[in-house]
Design an enzyme around this catalytic site. Sequence first.
Site, mmCIF file in Angstrom:
data_model
loop_
_atom_site.group_PDB
_atom_site.id
_atom_site.type_symbol
_atom_site.label_atom_id
_atom_site.label_comp_id
_atom_site.label_asym_id
_atom_site.label_seq_id
_atom_site.Cartn_x
_atom_site.Cartn_y
_atom_site.Cartn_z
ATOM 1 N N THR A 74 0.834 -1.194 0.000
ATOM 2 C CA THR A 74 0.000 0.000 0.000
ATOM 3 C C THR A 74 0.870 1.245 0.000
ATOM 4 O O THR A 74 2.093 1.166 -0.180
ATOM 5 C CB THR A 74 -1.055 -0.064 1.138
ATOM 6 O OG1 THR A 74 -1.948 1.032 0.979
ATOM 7 C CG2 THR A 74 -0.458 -0.057 2.529
ATOM 8 N N ALA A 116 -8.510 12.101 -10.652
ATOM 9 C CA ALA A 116 -7.591 11.509 -11.636
ATOM 10 C C ALA A 116 -6.280 11.097 -10.957
ATOM 11 O O ALA A 116 -5.217 11.154 -11.562
ATOM 12 C CB ALA A 116 -7.336 12.507 -12.761
ATOM 13 N N ASP A 152 -6.963 -3.597 -6.870
ATOM 14 C CA ASP A 152 -7.767 -2.425 -6.474
ATOM 15 C C ASP A 152 -8.849 -2.148 -7.518
ATOM 16 O O ASP A 152 -10.025 -2.006 -7.190
ATOM 17 C CB ASP A 152 -6.883 -1.181 -6.351
ATOM 18 C CG ASP A 152 -6.014 -1.205 -5.100
ATOM 19 O OD1 ASP A 152 -6.454 -1.770 -4.081
ATOM 20 O OD2 ASP A 152 -4.893 -0.655 -5.149
ATOM 21 N N LYS A 184 3.247 1.369 -3.861
ATOM 22 C CA LYS A 184 2.559 0.648 -4.947
ATOM 23 C C LYS A 184 3.245 0.774 -6.310
ATOM 24 O O LYS A 184 3.113 -0.105 -7.148
ATOM 25 C CB LYS A 184 1.110 1.155 -5.081
ATOM 26 C CG LYS A 184 0.203 0.685 -3.969
ATOM 27 C CD LYS A 184 -1.233 1.098 -4.247
ATOM 28 C CE LYS A 184 -2.108 0.744 -3.070
ATOM 29 N NZ LYS A 184 -3.528 0.918 -3.362
HETATM 30 P P1 ATR Z 1 -5.117 8.523 -4.629
HETATM 31 O O1 ATR Z 1 -3.937 7.664 -4.923
HETATM 32 O O2 ATR Z 1 -5.808 8.196 -3.330
HETATM 33 O O3 ATR Z 1 -6.081 8.586 -5.763
HETATM 34 P P2 ATR Z 1 -3.866 11.011 -5.357
HETATM 35 O O4 ATR Z 1 -3.131 10.303 -6.417
HETATM 36 O O5 ATR Z 1 -3.139 12.004 -4.512
HETATM 37 O O6 ATR Z 1 -4.529 9.996 -4.358
HETATM 38 O O7 ATR Z 1 -5.146 11.723 -6.033
HETATM 39 C C1 ATR Z 1 -5.983 12.538 -5.303
HETATM 40 C C2 ATR Z 1 -7.179 12.979 -6.163
HETATM 41 O O8 ATR Z 1 -8.004 13.805 -5.326
HETATM 42 C C3 ATR Z 1 -6.818 13.845 -7.351
HETATM 43 O O9 ATR Z 1 -7.795 13.690 -8.354
HETATM 44 C C4 ATR Z 1 -6.861 15.242 -6.755
HETATM 45 O O10 ATR Z 1 -7.065 16.271 -7.669
HETATM 46 P P3 ATR Z 1 -5.787 16.935 -8.428
HETATM 47 O O11 ATR Z 1 -5.408 15.971 -9.520
HETATM 48 O O12 ATR Z 1 -6.290 18.211 -8.938
HETATM 49 O O13 ATR Z 1 -4.703 17.071 -7.387
HETATM 50 C C5 ATR Z 1 -8.084 15.114 -5.883
HETATM 51 N N1 ATR Z 1 -8.093 16.088 -4.790
HETATM 52 C C6 ATR Z 1 -7.400 16.030 -3.628
HETATM 53 N N2 ATR Z 1 -7.676 17.098 -2.864
HETATM 54 C C7 ATR Z 1 -8.551 17.860 -3.561
HETATM 55 C C8 ATR Z 1 -9.229 19.104 -3.325
HETATM 56 N N3 ATR Z 1 -9.048 19.776 -2.190
HETATM 57 N N4 ATR Z 1 -10.080 19.570 -4.262
HETATM 58 C C9 ATR Z 1 -10.280 18.889 -5.423
HETATM 59 N N5 ATR Z 1 -9.679 17.719 -5.713
HETATM 60 C C10 ATR Z 1 -8.832 17.221 -4.799
#
Ligand code: ATR
Length: 279
Positions: free
Chosen positions: A62, A127, A102, A66
């Site tokens: 995790t 994304a 996942d 990963k």
């Molecule tokens: P994970 O592996 O859990 O998916 P990540 O790769 O850090 O975590 O992705 C986090 C996602 O949450 C992204 O889509 C991020 O948007 P950005 O690509 O613009 O960073 C989104 N996200 C996190 N915090 C956010 C916020 N405060 N408002 C809008 N989107 C957010």
Amino acid sequence: MKKLYAVIGNPIAHSMSPLMHNDLFQHHGIDAHYHAFAIKEEDLADAVKGFRAMNISGFNVTVPHKVAIISLLDGVDPLARSIGAVNTVVNENGRLIGYNTDGSGYVKALKSELQGLNEKKVLMIGAGGAARAIYFTLAFEGVAHIDLTNRTPIKAERLVEECPYHAKSNIISLNEAEEQLAAYDIIIQTTSLGMSPNSECKVLSLHNLKESAFVSDIIYNPLETELLRQAKNKGAKTQNGIQMFVQQGALAFEKWTNVMPDIKRMTNRVLQQLGGTIC
Ligand code: ATR
């Protein structure tokens, strides 16, 4: 001899995987133990070397390992390789082979709740890494239409471009998503927005959500996010992140033992741990 399984991550203290897998080993009469190891990024290679020396039977991977784990393995399943992340490793006759359960766990959870997934029009919010695993797996499974909205649109564009499996996808703004929401059958929320302790965070307005829609949030803490609460109020069917967590674990367990475990039992153990209602 008792077999060893593990999960590696950092932090890992709150992982529910040891409880879930050890309960399954006991329930299925398998002489094995599953242990959580907190491994720092700089120690990952040594940890894998240690696992090889101990002839570990399998392990989960995790955050934050990963992606980095891939170069330390002897082989990686094609879907996991295209996603670029491995969460499950199986010791196959001394070779450590990586998989990603996942995305497939998520899709299995979704399919357990609705029919005809491939013909549905899907909107995905986010994304990041989780979105990538889910999008690639949905496209791999043949879901024809998956639109994306993300705070940073370029990341959504890259995600679609990098996917080797075809789905028709438009990248839309949050405003467009809110306006066009009635066009979607399934909404999948993959960001951390709404997760405890910031559970009041609003992802998007569901004003235009159609009543027959299915709204899924990969968050399981809280069990019902603000988004799911609003979706329920609009009459939509909802699913939280518990089933994705349980199904990814079940698929890993099956790969390790060839036993498909009891999903309901796993769900109850996890909900018990989270202090939620037992179904
Ligand atoms: P994970 O592996 O859990 O998916 P990540 O790769 O850090 O975590 O992705 C986090 C996602 O949450 C992204 O889509 C991020 O948007 P950005 O690509 O613009 O960073 C989104 N996200 C996190 N915090 C956010 C916020 N405060 N408002 C809008 N989107 C957010």
